[in-house]
Design an enzyme around this catalytic site. Structure first.
Site, PDB file in Angstrom:
ATOM      1  CG  ASN A 179      34.663  33.496  58.785  1.00  0.00           C
ATOM      2  OD1 ASN A 179      33.620  33.456  59.446  1.00  0.00           O
ATOM      3  ND2 ASN A 179      34.994  34.539  58.038  1.00  0.00           N
ATOM      4  NE  ARG A 197      35.046  37.597  61.109  1.00  0.00           N
ATOM      5  CZ  ARG A 197      34.284  38.115  60.171  1.00  0.00           C
ATOM      6  NH1 ARG A 197      33.978  37.421  59.100  1.00  0.00           N
ATOM      7  NH2 ARG A 197      33.844  39.334  60.294  1.00  0.00           N
ATOM      8  CG  HIS A 225      35.368  45.123  59.594  1.00  0.00           C
ATOM      9  ND1 HIS A 225      34.768  46.166  58.911  1.00  0.00           N
ATOM     10  CD2 HIS A 225      34.981  43.995  58.964  1.00  0.00           C
ATOM     11  CE1 HIS A 225      34.040  45.681  57.926  1.00  0.00           C
ATOM     12  NE2 HIS A 225      34.147  44.355  57.935  1.00  0.00           N
ATOM     13  NE  ARG A 235      26.528  44.451  56.221  1.00  0.00           N
ATOM     14  CZ  ARG A 235      27.714  44.076  56.692  1.00  0.00           C
ATOM     15  NH1 ARG A 235      28.288  44.761  57.653  1.00  0.00           N
ATOM     16  NH2 ARG A 235      28.325  43.030  56.201  1.00  0.00           N
ATOM     17  NE  ARG A 251      36.100  43.896  40.698  1.00  0.00           N
ATOM     18  CZ  ARG A 251      36.679  42.745  40.972  1.00  0.00           C
ATOM     19  NH1 ARG A 251      37.768  42.401  40.334  1.00  0.00           N
ATOM     20  NH2 ARG A 251      36.204  41.928  41.884  1.00  0.00           N
ATOM     21  CD  GLU A 311      43.572  44.577  50.800  1.00  0.00           C
ATOM     22  OE1 GLU A 311      43.785  43.630  50.026  1.00  0.00           O
ATOM     23  OE2 GLU A 311      43.203  44.417  51.978  1.00  0.00           O
ATOM     24  CD  GLU A 333      39.354  40.341  58.583  1.00  0.00           C
ATOM     25  OE1 GLU A 333      39.269  40.318  57.338  1.00  0.00           O
ATOM     26  OE2 GLU A 333      38.377  40.519  59.322  1.00  0.00           O
TER      27      GLU A 333
HETATM   28  P1  ADP Z   1      34.261  41.118  51.918  1.00  0.00           P
HETATM   29  O1  ADP Z   1      33.891  42.259  52.788  1.00  0.00           O
HETATM   30  O2  ADP Z   1      33.078  40.279  51.493  1.00  0.00           O
HETATM   31  O3  ADP Z   1      35.460  40.324  52.399  1.00  0.00           O
HETATM   32  P2  ADP Z   1      36.107  42.206  49.949  1.00  0.00           P
HETATM   33  O4  ADP Z   1      37.015  42.769  50.972  1.00  0.00           O
HETATM   34  O5  ADP Z   1      36.601  41.099  49.088  1.00  0.00           O
HETATM   35  O6  ADP Z   1      34.699  41.798  50.540  1.00  0.00           O
HETATM   36  O7  ADP Z   1      35.668  43.432  48.997  1.00  0.00           O
HETATM   37  C1  ADP Z   1      34.727  43.270  47.995  1.00  0.00           C
HETATM   38  C2  ADP Z   1      34.545  44.606  47.300  1.00  0.00           C
HETATM   39  O8  ADP Z   1      35.801  45.008  46.734  1.00  0.00           O
HETATM   40  C3  ADP Z   1      33.537  44.557  46.156  1.00  0.00           C
HETATM   41  O9  ADP Z   1      32.703  45.707  46.207  1.00  0.00           O
HETATM   42  C4  ADP Z   1      34.430  44.620  44.936  1.00  0.00           C
HETATM   43  O10 ADP Z   1      33.803  45.193  43.812  1.00  0.00           O
HETATM   44  C5  ADP Z   1      35.534  45.515  45.443  1.00  0.00           C
HETATM   45  N1  ADP Z   1      36.705  45.467  44.564  1.00  0.00           N
HETATM   46  C6  ADP Z   1      37.568  44.450  44.355  1.00  0.00           C
HETATM   47  N2  ADP Z   1      38.473  44.804  43.392  1.00  0.00           N
HETATM   48  C7  ADP Z   1      38.155  46.061  42.999  1.00  0.00           C
HETATM   49  C8  ADP Z   1      38.692  46.983  42.049  1.00  0.00           C
HETATM   50  N3  ADP Z   1      39.727  46.685  41.312  1.00  0.00           N
HETATM   51  N4  ADP Z   1      38.087  48.199  41.937  1.00  0.00           N
HETATM   52  C9  ADP Z   1      37.019  48.524  42.679  1.00  0.00           C
HETATM   53  N5  ADP Z   1      36.466  47.696  43.587  1.00  0.00           N
HETATM   54  C10 ADP Z   1      37.027  46.490  43.747  1.00  0.00           C
END
Ligand code: ADP
Length: 424
Positions: A7, A97, A186, A249, A293, A342, A393
């Site tokens: 990627n 990708r 996506h 965004r 988070r 997740e 992915e």
């Molecule tokens: P990307 O789109 O860059 O691949 P990710 O799929 O890793 O990003 O998602 C990142 C987001 O997931 C961030 O906003 C992060 O705070 C959130 N995240 C990860 N773990 C948790 C959690 N336990 N509770 C809330 N948000 C979370």
């Protein structure tokens, strides 16, 4: 077969080495052997290499361009101490990708000169993403000239959208001249997650009557409405800016509000672009962080604007889910994926709150316990079953790559084997 998945961004290369073939893909036993990252290409780059069960390797090095980054990746993989390969020739194929495939690429493709021209023809629509994707291809061609390479597009899964879903209410000539329409992104994630969701529901992903909604919620977020394994609509549009409120965004916004802001703030196209893509979303509303988070923590400590940003995020998501129930004429299953989907029970519950009348709800204790693995979170007997489905992915890119180079293309590329879903 060992597949290297890349990627490539403008200053980064993320990679995974995966082992897959038709049989292991069907059984769901194929897996990643190693992964890593080269960041800040063009200067002093930071490198990371991880093999499950071993201590991660971290380094810095002067890396000025992608070819050197790819050489470094191969160096990690073949390192006598920490590597996994005796010889780089063990890599059977490379899967990339690629962000934008326009209207031409409705499926993954072996990269030939003609396909390369097709990817380059999309530069205009994805100026930040497609050029580094091509640079990654060229870098591999320079160092592994005989290895076949495959492009897996973020847009191709959504090419099944009907015109009524992809056309904007703009002069039609803009679509004809410049390809201005909804493409959606996506796609690899929505394809992977929807096929897994179908399997968890005990159905075939291309079962014509099966109506699914998949929510990919990460730094970038999107929702898709899928019937019979085909994307009918998705929230991202001409670019990955439209739709849900994301980390930085804006998501949907009245275009006239943007024009008004440009006039009043006396800003040009570049700054308006940054306002929408970099300074908007959760960060823009909260003024605290783009990170969900961090926002949930700040909200818990009484920061009202952090809470407001989370509310706007959940409300927008709920609105899309409800709209897509209308698009599909009902919904059999909904899945949450991506870092937020997740891992955050709170966001899942807040986003679906109020949709009980449409058959959607989460069971508090099942939801609280679900994190990072395939889990049903709707109450037993619910009209619509809701799951957490971790996306993968890279695995789908590896499976497509393997299928294309071995001449056995599969429709979904996603294993139909599954742990029995609760409630079945
Ligand atoms: P990307 O789109 O860059 O691949 P990710 O799929 O890793 O990003 O998602 C990142 C987001 O997931 C961030 O906003 C992060 O705070 C959130 N995240 C990860 N773990 C948790 C959690 N336990 N509770 C809330 N948000 C979370």
């Amino acid at each position: 077969m060992k597949i290297l998945v890349l990627n490539c961004g403008s200053s980064s290369v993320k990679f995974q080495l995966l082992e897959t073939d038709a049989e292991s893909a069907r059984a769901g036993t194929d897996r990643a052997l190693a992964k890593g990252l080269v960041e800040n290409i063009g200067g002093t780059a930071a490198l990371k290499f991880e093999v499950p069960g071993r201590k991660p390797v971290k380094e810095t090095a002067e890396i000025l361009e992608h070819t050197v980054a790819v050489e470094k990746v191969l160096g990690f993989l073949t390192d006598a101490g920490n590597g996994l390969l005796r010889d780089r020739r063990e890599i059977a194929a490379v899967g990339h990708r690629v962000v934008h495939g326009g209207e031409r690429f409705k499926a993954s493709a072996l990269i030939t000169d003609d396909v390369l021209q097709g990817i380059e023809a999309c530069f205009d629509m994805a100026p930040l993403h497609n050029p580094p994707n091509v640079r990654g291809y060229q870098a591999v061609r320079a160092v592994l000239p005989d290895v076949p390479q495959v492009a897996v597009f973020d847009t191709s899964f959504h090419q099944t959208m009907p015109a009524e879903a992809y056309l904007y209410g703009l002069p039609y000539v803009l679509y004809q001249r410049h390809g201005i329409r909804r493409y959606g992104f996506h796609g690899t994630s929505h394809r992977f997650v929807s096929a897994r969701l179908a399997s968890l529901l005990g159905r075939s992903p291309d079962d014509a009557g099966l109506r699914l909604i998949t929510c990919h919620l990460g730094n970038g977020s999107s929702v898709a409405a899928i019937r019979g394994g085909r994307s009918l609509d998705t929230s991202m549009g001409f670019t990955p800016l439209e739709g849900l409120v994301m980390g930085t965004r804006s998501g949907d916004v009245d275009p006239a509000a943007v024009l008004h802001a440009m006039e009043r703030e006396e800003i040009g196209v570049g700054q308006a672009n940054a306002m929408l893509n970099k300074h908007g979303g959760l960060l823009g509303i909260s003024g605290v962080s783009h990170d969900m988070r961090a926002l949930l923590e700040a909200e818990g400590q009484g920061n009202a604007r952090a809470g407001l940003a989370v509310d706007v995020f959940c409300y927008r998501l709920r609105k899309y889910v409800a709209a897509y129930i209308g698009v599909l004429g009902g919904v059999d299953g909904l899945a949450f994926a991506g870092g937020i989907g997740e891992n955050s029970a709170a966001i899942r519950a807040r986003a679906l709150a109020g949709l009980e009348g449409l058959g959607l709800s989460v069971d508090a204790s099942l939801n609280a316990a679900a994190r990072g693995s395939e889990t049903e979170i709707s109450p037993p007997g619910a009209a619509t079953r809701v799951f957490v489905v971790p996306t993968n992915e890279e695995l789908l890119i590896a499976r497509d790559t393997c299928a294309i180079v071995s001449g056995t293309p599969s429709s979904s590329g996603v294993t139909q084997q599954s742990k029995p879903a609760s409630g079945e």
